[in-house]
Motif scaffolding. Sequence first.
Motif, mmCIF file in Angstrom:
data_model
loop_
_atom_site.group_PDB
_atom_site.id
_atom_site.type_symbol
_atom_site.label_atom_id
_atom_site.label_comp_id
_atom_site.label_asym_id
_atom_site.label_seq_id
_atom_site.Cartn_x
_atom_site.Cartn_y
_atom_site.Cartn_z
ATOM 1 N N ALA A 44 40.961 31.682 34.626
ATOM 2 C CA ALA A 44 39.643 33.021 35.594
ATOM 3 C C ALA A 44 38.985 33.550 34.476
ATOM 4 O O ALA A 44 37.925 33.925 34.765
ATOM 5 N N ASN A 45 39.639 34.188 33.094
ATOM 6 C CA ASN A 45 38.650 35.270 32.437
ATOM 7 C C ASN A 45 37.569 34.282 31.721
ATOM 8 O O ASN A 45 36.332 34.828 31.587
ATOM 9 N N ARG A 46 37.808 33.323 31.644
ATOM 10 C CA ARG A 46 37.161 31.687 31.037
ATOM 11 C C ARG A 46 35.949 31.338 31.446
ATOM 12 O O ARG A 46 34.921 31.199 31.108
ATOM 13 N N ARG A 47 36.160 31.429 33.128
ATOM 14 C CA ARG A 47 35.423 30.904 33.726
ATOM 15 C C ARG A 47 34.818 31.749 34.415
ATOM 16 O O ARG A 47 33.506 31.239 35.429
ATOM 17 N N GLY A 48 34.840 33.389 34.833
ATOM 18 C CA GLY A 48 34.293 33.588 34.865
ATOM 19 C C GLY A 48 34.440 33.712 36.571
ATOM 20 O O GLY A 48 33.959 34.349 37.279
ATOM 21 N N LEU A 49 36.135 33.502 37.338
ATOM 22 C CA LEU A 49 36.172 33.144 38.389
ATOM 23 C C LEU A 49 37.505 34.103 38.657
ATOM 24 O O LEU A 49 38.119 35.709 38.143
ATOM 25 N N LYS A 50 37.735 34.387 39.889
ATOM 26 C CA LYS A 50 39.118 35.134 40.214
ATOM 27 C C LYS A 50 40.404 34.469 40.503
ATOM 28 O O LYS A 50 40.444 33.421 40.654
ATOM 29 N N VAL A 51 41.418 35.748 39.971
ATOM 30 C CA VAL A 51 42.554 34.587 39.315
ATOM 31 C C VAL A 51 42.714 34.332 41.185
ATOM 32 O O VAL A 51 43.870 33.223 41.316
ATOM 33 N N ALA A 52 42.721 34.792 42.130
ATOM 34 C CA ALA A 52 43.321 34.099 43.920
ATOM 35 C C ALA A 52 42.552 33.262 44.357
ATOM 36 O O ALA A 52 42.912 32.568 44.364
ATOM 37 N N ASP A 53 41.901 33.039 43.970
ATOM 38 C CA ASP A 53 40.540 31.695 43.469
ATOM 39 C C ASP A 53 41.387 30.623 43.218
ATOM 40 O O ASP A 53 41.651 28.993 43.837
ATOM 41 N N LEU A 54 41.810 30.247 41.838
ATOM 42 C CA LEU A 54 42.530 29.631 40.430
ATOM 43 C C LEU A 54 43.535 29.153 41.420
ATOM 44 O O LEU A 54 43.903 27.607 41.989
ATOM 45 N N VAL A 55 44.758 30.313 42.016
ATOM 46 C CA VAL A 55 46.121 29.830 42.561
ATOM 47 C C VAL A 55 45.800 29.723 44.138
ATOM 48 O O VAL A 55 46.547 28.716 44.188
ATOM 49 N N GLY A 56 44.897 29.985 44.763
ATOM 50 C CA GLY A 56 44.999 29.688 45.780
ATOM 51 C C GLY A 56 44.153 28.170 45.814
ATOM 52 O O GLY A 56 44.776 27.564 46.778
#
Length: 244
Positions: free
Chosen positions: A217-229
């Motif tokens: 998430a830090n590398r792609r500029g996203l939130k962890v919740a988005d990736l886990v979802g």
Amino acid sequence: MTDETAGGPPADAPGSDRPARGPRGPRRGGPGGGAGRGPGGGPGRGPGGPGRGPRRDDRNRNAGPEERAEGELVDKLVAINRVAKVVKGGKNFAFAALVVVGDKKGRVGFGHGKAREVPEAIRKATEEAKKSLVRVPLREGRTLHHDGNGRWGAGKVMLRAAPAGTGLIAGGPMRAVLEVLGVSDVVAKSKGSSNPYNMVRATIDALKEQSSPRQVANRRGLKVADLVGRRKDGASLGEVPAEG
């Protein structure tokens, strides 16, 4: 000298029922009585058995266990070999030890040491392993976040994440590395050399490629919740679109 002068009645004297016999020798046996018996009560026995000294049930008491805990770290001996150096006067023999160290919470390292004695070689390998610790992100503290492949020389390994209850399916040096790392559910396979040094290095190489959702998430500029979802919905981390 006759029997009378020897201090006893003659063998053929009237009223004597003892047969004639020669002079007695020294009495055999120890304090326990019996023919040739000692304190143990058996023929020629001591306290530990026939013809032996005290029992040595603790003969392996000083042998160190394969896995030892030192504070937070646990070290495990993977392999030990006897090596020889050819010199002018002959050969000098020594021992080479391969040790892996981990805290069973996501840190692992390996080391190699050589010495003239086995304990000294293990100590050197353990000290080197403590200096090469790497941190590996674990999913729920029990398995890997994703599959991975590692290679070192002719050694090739494959690691796959597994659901809870699968157990640690690995063998040889790979199992030792994963045990001290703290992984409880994983499927591992070695596809190359069976040399323990290559297998350990290849396993560490595969573990270094592990990435947690926070790192992605830090590398792609996203939130962890988005990736886990997305992962729970069936999409892989590689299908998460990058913003910007």
